[in-house]
Motif scaffolding. Structure first.
Motif, PDB file in Angstrom:
ATOM      1  N   GLU A  39     -20.293 -42.684  76.235  1.00  0.00           N
ATOM      2  CA  GLU A  39     -20.155 -42.092  74.908  1.00  0.00           C
ATOM      3  C   GLU A  39     -20.581 -43.082  73.837  1.00  0.00           C
ATOM      4  OE1 GLU A  39     -16.539 -39.737  73.018  1.00  0.00           O
ATOM      5  OE2 GLU A  39     -16.144 -41.900  73.060  1.00  0.00           O
ATOM      6  N   ASN A  72     -21.957 -37.280  81.411  1.00  0.00           N
ATOM      7  CA  ASN A  72     -20.672 -36.708  81.809  1.00  0.00           C
ATOM      8  C   ASN A  72     -20.414 -36.956  83.282  1.00  0.00           C
ATOM      9  OD1 ASN A  72     -19.789 -35.437  79.339  1.00  0.00           O
ATOM     10  ND2 ASN A  72     -21.486 -34.018  79.615  1.00  0.00           N
ATOM     11  N   GLU A 110     -21.153 -38.748  70.559  1.00  0.00           N
ATOM     12  CA  GLU A 110     -21.998 -37.963  71.459  1.00  0.00           C
ATOM     13  C   GLU A 110     -21.851 -38.450  72.903  1.00  0.00           C
ATOM     14  OE1 GLU A 110     -26.694 -36.677  71.994  1.00  0.00           O
ATOM     15  OE2 GLU A 110     -26.030 -37.601  70.111  1.00  0.00           O
ATOM     16  N   GLN A 111     -21.726 -37.481  73.810  1.00  0.00           N
ATOM     17  CA  GLN A 111     -21.657 -37.800  75.236  1.00  0.00           C
ATOM     18  C   GLN A 111     -23.085 -38.061  75.730  1.00  0.00           C
ATOM     19  OE1 GLN A 111     -18.711 -37.984  77.197  1.00  0.00           O
ATOM     20  NE2 GLN A 111     -17.860 -37.922  75.143  1.00  0.00           N
ATOM     21  N   TYR A 170     -17.824 -41.314  82.168  1.00  0.00           N
ATOM     22  CA  TYR A 170     -18.514 -40.809  80.983  1.00  0.00           C
ATOM     23  C   TYR A 170     -19.143 -41.991  80.252  1.00  0.00           C
ATOM     24  CZ  TYR A 170     -15.544 -36.634  81.442  1.00  0.00           C
ATOM     25  OH  TYR A 170     -14.905 -35.511  81.897  1.00  0.00           O
TER      26      TYR A 170
END
Length: 186
Positions: free
Chosen positions: A94, A39, A35-36, A92
């Motif tokens: 993650e 961003n 899952e991010q 990002y």
């Protein structure tokens, strides 16, 4: 939430009423594997305490996924530049695997700092330690051989191989996964 209390107590004496105020302004969140969390281009509005799991920060450069850092359990993480300056992120975040985190918004941390000055000391001491680790790691990083880079990473972050896969570690070091495998086998 005891893990968060213990983490803060590693820096300051934490009063029970202060911790209860932290709890009242925080949320427990679960991020699924892959899952991010953040961003590129989005401003990071939260500081996270990682109770379980691991998170990586990374970018795409010339179509290649490049890991900057991996965070393991019992650590704070965020997109530091974005969070502190409240600017759009250049990276990002993650979840590497299922992560259980405590999330506190930037605005709530500012409120906590104002109402509990001892938390400002916590913030300063924690940031000094993180800056020292990053400084130690990256100062030598550019001038070292692949093996020396790996040894430096292990000295700064001894349990990295238990929370990150070899591809992410190789990417952090700027070497191929094959080179990392050879280094580890010697």
């Amino acid at each position: 939430m005891q893990e968060l209390a213990d983490y803060i107590k590693g820096y300051i004496d934490l009063k029970e009423d202060t911790f209860q105020h932290i709890l009242s302004l925080s949320n427990e969140v679960i991020f699924e594997k892959g899952e991010q969390i953040l961003n590129i281009g989005k401003t990071c509005k939260h500081l996270y305490f990682l109770k379980e799991g691991s998170v990586r920060s990374f970018i795409y450069q010339k179509g290649k996924d490049i890991t900057h850092w991996v965070y393991g359990p019992n650590s704070l993480f965020t997109s530091w530049g974005s969070y502190i300056l409240q600017n759009p992120s250049n990276e990002y975040l993650e979840a590497i695997d299922v992560c259980k985190v405590v999330s506190i918004s930037y605005d709530n941390w500012q409120l906590l700092f104002k109402e509990h000055p001892e938390l400002e000391r916590f913030g300063r001491l924690m940031m000094e330690q993180e800056l020292a680790i990053i400084d130690e790691f990256y100062k030598g990083y550019y001038f070292l051989s692949a093996k020396e880079k790996y040894e430096l990473l292990i000295s700064v972050y001894p349990n990295i191989t238990q929370i990150a896969n070899l591809g992410h570690i190789a990417s952090m070091l700027g070497i191929s996964q094959e080179t990392l495998s050879r280094i580890r086998s010697t």
